[in-house]
Design an enzyme around this catalytic site. Structure first.
Site, mmCIF file in Angstrom:
data_model
loop_
_atom_site.group_PDB
_atom_site.id
_atom_site.type_symbol
_atom_site.label_atom_id
_atom_site.label_comp_id
_atom_site.label_asym_id
_atom_site.label_seq_id
_atom_site.Cartn_x
_atom_site.Cartn_y
_atom_site.Cartn_z
ATOM 1 N N GLY A 113 0.794 -1.218 0.000
ATOM 2 C CA GLY A 113 0.000 0.000 0.000
ATOM 3 C C GLY A 113 0.824 1.263 0.000
ATOM 4 O O GLY A 113 0.287 2.353 -0.106
ATOM 5 N N CYS A 114 2.150 1.145 0.109
ATOM 6 C CA CYS A 114 2.972 2.344 0.256
ATOM 7 C C CYS A 114 3.367 2.943 -1.075
ATOM 8 O O CYS A 114 3.924 4.026 -1.123
ATOM 9 C CB CYS A 114 4.235 2.024 1.048
ATOM 10 S SG CYS A 114 5.318 0.867 0.182
ATOM 11 N N GLY A 115 3.140 2.235 -2.184
ATOM 12 C CA GLY A 115 3.499 2.767 -3.487
ATOM 13 C C GLY A 115 4.870 2.338 -3.958
ATOM 14 O O GLY A 115 5.262 2.624 -5.074
ATOM 15 N N LEU A 116 5.633 1.639 -3.135
ATOM 16 C CA LEU A 116 6.943 1.126 -3.522
ATOM 17 C C LEU A 116 6.918 -0.384 -3.364
ATOM 18 O O LEU A 116 6.971 -0.897 -2.254
ATOM 19 C CB LEU A 116 8.061 1.736 -2.643
ATOM 20 C CG LEU A 116 8.307 3.235 -2.824
ATOM 21 C CD1 LEU A 116 9.258 3.726 -1.736
ATOM 22 C CD2 LEU A 116 8.893 3.528 -4.190
#
Length: 271
Positions: A113-116
């Site tokens: 969910g953090c985008g990385l």
């Protein structure tokens, strides 16, 4: 393999311009920007928006700076295929590198969910880069000025469009050895890294010059390439300076005419 010429990297469009109070009809050259997919073992790993030239160099440089390979010998072959409005760059890795990439993909699987993808902490996001502090290289001040001028003069696509970044590799003994351009500054540096590797140029024997600001990624890619000196026409970020200091990279910014500023490892510069 498809080879895209420099002329195919831009198109001309009609436009209306206001010049000193006058309205002038005419044309302007604008750079192409297309999706470029990097596929390993038949599976797409990443898609970048980029200029369509020098895609083989781009594949090598991207693979290096992303940690997929450590040398040019880790790649068996590269094939550039037209795919709709863009290009699919298919990279065939040596078995050990292909296995390592598959294992890396498995580790990246799962909810993120953090985008990385696959990153679990801030420490992992700010990755450790190679230490080039022991690289012995003395650069005269006039070489810094000469490198940036040579890079600017060699940018044929930017001269036509005034809309792309450039990255060059400059030897204090041989001058400018390689130049690559792209709409993205990171892409231009990846293409340069690939060009240096493909030409078997010693990355420790020269400096990298770029026509953009110095973000942390530019420092990381330069250190991964193995060069210890990075110069830019614009200013650095705080994290770029800190990363350059830890990696032993000489960071030179705001190269404008005869003037420039050194932020780290100034001992490599001879005045």
């Amino acid at each position: 393999m498809i080879a895209v010429s420099a002329e195919a990297s831009y198109r001309r469009f009609t436009r209306t311009a206001r010049r000193e109070g006058l309205i002038i009809e005419g044309e302007r050259s604008v750079p192409e920007e297309v999706p470029v997919a990097f596929s390993y073992g038949g599976s797409t790993h990443a898609v970048m928006m980029a200029s369509p030239a020098d895609l083989s160099d781009f594949a090598v440089g991207f693979s290096l700076t992303e940690g997929i390979i450590s040398s040019r010998a880790d790649i068996r072959s590269i094939e550039v295929i037209e795919a709709g409005q863009g290009y699919d760059v298919q990279v065939d890795l040596q078995d050990a590198n292909a296995d390592a990439l598959r294992a890396r993909r498995r580790n990246m699987a799962g909810p993120v969910g953090c985008g990385l993808c696959g990153i679990e902490s801030i420490e992992q996001a700010v990755r450790v880069v190679p230490d080039v502090s022991q690289v012995e290289l003395s650069v005269d001040a006039h070489h810094i000025v000469a490198a940036m001028k040579a890079l600017t003069d060699a940018q044929s696509l930017n001269r036509e469009t005034r809309a792309v970044h450039g990255a060059g590799f400059y030897s204090v003994h041989e001058g400018l050895l390689a130049v690559r351009e792209d709409v993205g500054r990171h892409n231009a540096l990846d293409k340069l890294a690939g060009a240096v590797m493909n030409a078997d140029i010693s990355s420790r024997a020269g400096m990298v010059a770029v026509t953009s600001r110095l973000s942390v990624e530019m420092v990381q890619k330069t250190a991964i390439l193995g060069s210890a000196v990075l110069a830019a026409i614009s200013a650095p970020t705080a994290l770029a300076i800190e990363t350059a200091d830890r990696a032993g990279v000489t960071l030179i910014a705001l190269v404008r005419g005869e003037d420039f500023e050194i932020f780290t490892r100034a001992d490599r510069i001879v005045f």
